[in-house]
Design an enzyme around this catalytic site. Structure first.
Site, PDB file in Angstrom:
ATOM      1  N   HIS A  99      -0.809   4.903   0.791  1.00  0.00           N
ATOM      2  CA  HIS A  99      -0.924   4.834  -0.676  1.00  0.00           C
ATOM      3  C   HIS A  99      -0.192   6.054  -1.209  1.00  0.00           C
ATOM      4  CE1 HIS A  99      -3.858   1.623  -0.621  1.00  0.00           C
ATOM      5  NE2 HIS A  99      -4.570   2.274   0.279  1.00  0.00           N
ATOM      6  N   GLU A 122     -11.217   5.569   7.624  1.00  0.00           N
ATOM      7  CA  GLU A 122     -11.391   6.840   6.907  1.00  0.00           C
ATOM      8  C   GLU A 122     -12.510   7.712   7.469  1.00  0.00           C
ATOM      9  OE1 GLU A 122     -11.634   5.854   2.724  1.00  0.00           O
ATOM     10  OE2 GLU A 122      -9.623   4.988   2.720  1.00  0.00           O
ATOM     11  N   ASP A 124       1.299   1.054  -0.938  1.00  0.00           N
ATOM     12  CA  ASP A 124       1.684   0.862  -2.341  1.00  0.00           C
ATOM     13  C   ASP A 124       2.302   2.157  -2.829  1.00  0.00           C
ATOM     14  OD1 ASP A 124      -0.778   2.232  -2.768  1.00  0.00           O
ATOM     15  OD2 ASP A 124      -1.754   0.476  -3.605  1.00  0.00           O
ATOM     16  N   GLU A 145      -1.673  -0.349   4.182  1.00  0.00           N
ATOM     17  CA  GLU A 145      -2.070  -0.550   2.779  1.00  0.00           C
ATOM     18  C   GLU A 145      -1.016   0.008   1.830  1.00  0.00           C
ATOM     19  OE1 GLU A 145      -6.041   0.926   2.045  1.00  0.00           O
ATOM     20  OE2 GLU A 145      -6.765   0.275   4.001  1.00  0.00           O
ATOM     21  N   ASN A 161      -8.042   3.557  11.167  1.00  0.00           N
ATOM     22  CA  ASN A 161      -7.226   3.475   9.945  1.00  0.00           C
ATOM     23  C   ASN A 161      -7.588   4.599   8.977  1.00  0.00           C
ATOM     24  OD1 ASN A 161      -5.392   1.839   8.264  1.00  0.00           O
ATOM     25  ND2 ASN A 161      -7.194   1.408   6.985  1.00  0.00           N
TER      26      ASN A 161
HETATM   27  C1  XIL Z   1     -10.069  -0.837  -2.361  1.00  0.00           C
HETATM   28  C2  XIL Z   1      -9.856  -2.166  -3.054  1.00  0.00           C
HETATM   29  O1  XIL Z   1      -8.481  -2.342  -3.268  1.00  0.00           O
HETATM   30  C3  XIL Z   1     -10.600  -2.202  -4.357  1.00  0.00           C
HETATM   31  O2  XIL Z   1     -10.531  -3.500  -4.926  1.00  0.00           O
HETATM   32  C4  XIL Z   1     -12.062  -1.815  -4.145  1.00  0.00           C
HETATM   33  O3  XIL Z   1     -12.704  -1.717  -5.396  1.00  0.00           O
HETATM   34  C5  XIL Z   1     -12.162  -0.490  -3.419  1.00  0.00           C
HETATM   35  O4  XIL Z   1     -11.433  -0.558  -2.208  1.00  0.00           O
HETATM   36  N1  XIL Z   1      -8.530   2.439   1.229  1.00  0.00           N
HETATM   37  C6  XIL Z   1      -9.040   1.315   1.845  1.00  0.00           C
HETATM   38  C7  XIL Z   1      -9.254   0.065   1.080  1.00  0.00           C
HETATM   39  O5  XIL Z   1      -9.219   1.327   3.082  1.00  0.00           O
HETATM   40  O6  XIL Z   1     -10.319  -0.689   1.577  1.00  0.00           O
HETATM   41  C8  XIL Z   1      -9.443   0.367  -0.388  1.00  0.00           C
HETATM   42  O7  XIL Z   1      -9.498  -0.871  -1.076  1.00  0.00           O
HETATM   43  C9  XIL Z   1      -8.314   1.237  -0.902  1.00  0.00           C
HETATM   44  C10 XIL Z   1      -8.292   2.554  -0.178  1.00  0.00           C
END
Ligand code: XIL
Length: 357
Positions: A241, A164, A273, A271, A205
């Site tokens: 996401h 990020e 979802d 990641e 990422n």
């Molecule tokens: C999130 C986790 O899922 C949570 O449990 C934590 O509190 C915060 O981080 N982008 C990312 C991940 O790269 O590391 C994040 O994970 C979600 C968003």
């Protein structure tokens, strides 16, 4: 011992432990899966792609969690426990215990591991908040990366080196790394990781850069520049996401992936979802199924997309909504397995795509 036999032995072991711990009270949940060839990990490996999930080490204590993970997935990523504050809570003191459990689980079950993440602006230890000189912070950064990548060399093959680093408008995110070191921190981080483990694949990422938007363009320019400069970057992670109701099925993902892989990079969906308004309806679960299926199909079309991971395994443990942005309140149920580890329509969507149906 062959891979299959090793797998079978682990599976039987977990099943037996699971049966002892759970009794047979969970009548509706079948621990013995009659359709092994249809398990996602078997289908995925036939298609030359990894299918993975994010986990926390404590979840591995739950027999159903562990058995579902080992049966269905061939890649794993630590949801939190490889982040900076976990691995180096005090300056110079590293704590690998929790992350090691996840890696050991993966090794035991013949799963690949993604390391997430070496540098980020969140989940950093408080000791990082101080006035650093550029030389000092470069030293801290290199020491962290070197120690962590060295510890997992040969076991963690894929690293999110920078997470990020770009804002939604395409500018560099003003993180502690950027503010003190300048934009070169990104190149330097990749070089440090590569120096320790030249066999590891190193990824940039980010989220919200899946389609063809300003952020995706900025990331494209960033990684193209890195490649031109000879920086050891091997791939881009698209977090994915997404919101089932807002996600346009034909979103430019395919073209975005194509231009990244045309640079000679790999792409991982890191990641995924697909959140729904909760409680989910039949229609929203169906929409979720289609989205998972479509995205998996797009990934399978390009041989340089080599992994798809979901951010969690079961809706029982998802970061949404408690830990996600507050605007996502009222949403959830984003994963492939429901709270009782039942296979959701989304699971079958991924399965169908992997089967080429
Ligand atoms: C999130 C986790 O899922 C949570 O449990 C934590 O509190 C915060 O981080 N982008 C990312 C991940 O790269 O590391 C994040 O994970 C979600 C968003």
């Amino acid at each position: 011992m062959t891979r299959e036999r090793l797998w079978l032995r682990s599976f039987l072991g977990i099943t037996l432990i699971g049966m002892v711990l759970f009794g047979f009270s969970h009548g509706s949940i079948s621990l013995a899966d009659e359709s092994e060839p249809d398990n996602l990990r078997n289908l995925a490996s036939q298609r030359g792609i990894f299918i993975g999930a994010a986990v926390m080490s404590s979840q591995l204590n739950e027999p159903l969690f562990a058995s579902t993970l080992a049966k269905q997935f061939n890649m794993v990523v630590a949801e939190n426990e490889m982040k900076f504050s976990y691995l180096q809570p005090r300056k110079g003191h590293f704590s690998f215990t929790a992350a090691d459990r996840i890696v050991e689980f993966a090794m035991k079950h013949d799963m690949a591991v993604r390391g997430h993440c070496l540098l980020w602006h969140q989940q950093n230890p408080t000791w990082l908040n101080k006035k650093w000189t550029k030389a000092e912070l470069l030293d801290v950064m290199r020491h962290h990366i070197t120690t962590v990548v060295q510890h997992y060399r040969g076991r963690v093959k894929y690293w999110d080196v920078v997470n990020e680093g770009i804002e939604d408008n395409g500018s560099y995110r003003r993180t502690v790394w950027y503010n003190v070191i300048g934009k070169d921190y990104i190149d330097e981080a990749f070089k440090a990781a590569h120096a320790v483990d030249p066999d590891a694949e190193l990824y940039y990422n980010d989220y919200g850069a899946e389609g063809l938007n300003d952020k995706a363009m900025a990331i494209y320019r960033l990684v193209r520049g890195m490649k031109k400069r000879g920086v050891p970057i091997h791939g881009v992670g698209l977090q994915m996401h997404i919101d089932a109701s807002g996600y346009p099925l034909n979103s430019g993902l395919k073209r975005n992936i194509q231009r990244l892989t045309d640079l000679g990079l790999k792409v991982h969906i890191t990641e995924m979802d697909v959140r729904l308004t909760t409680p989910a309806s039949k229609a929203s679960l169906e929409r979720q199924r289609r989205i998972y299926r479509d995205i998996m199909e797009v990934c399978l079309e390009n041989p340089n997309v080599t992994a798809v991971l979901t951010w969690g395994l079961t809706d029982r443990y998802t970061w949404i909504p408690q830990h996600a942005p507050s605007s996502w309140a009222g949403m959830g149920e984003p994963l492939l397995f429901d709270v009782n580890y039942g296979k959701k329509p989304a699971f079958y969507g991924v399965q169908e795509a992997l089967k080429g149906l």
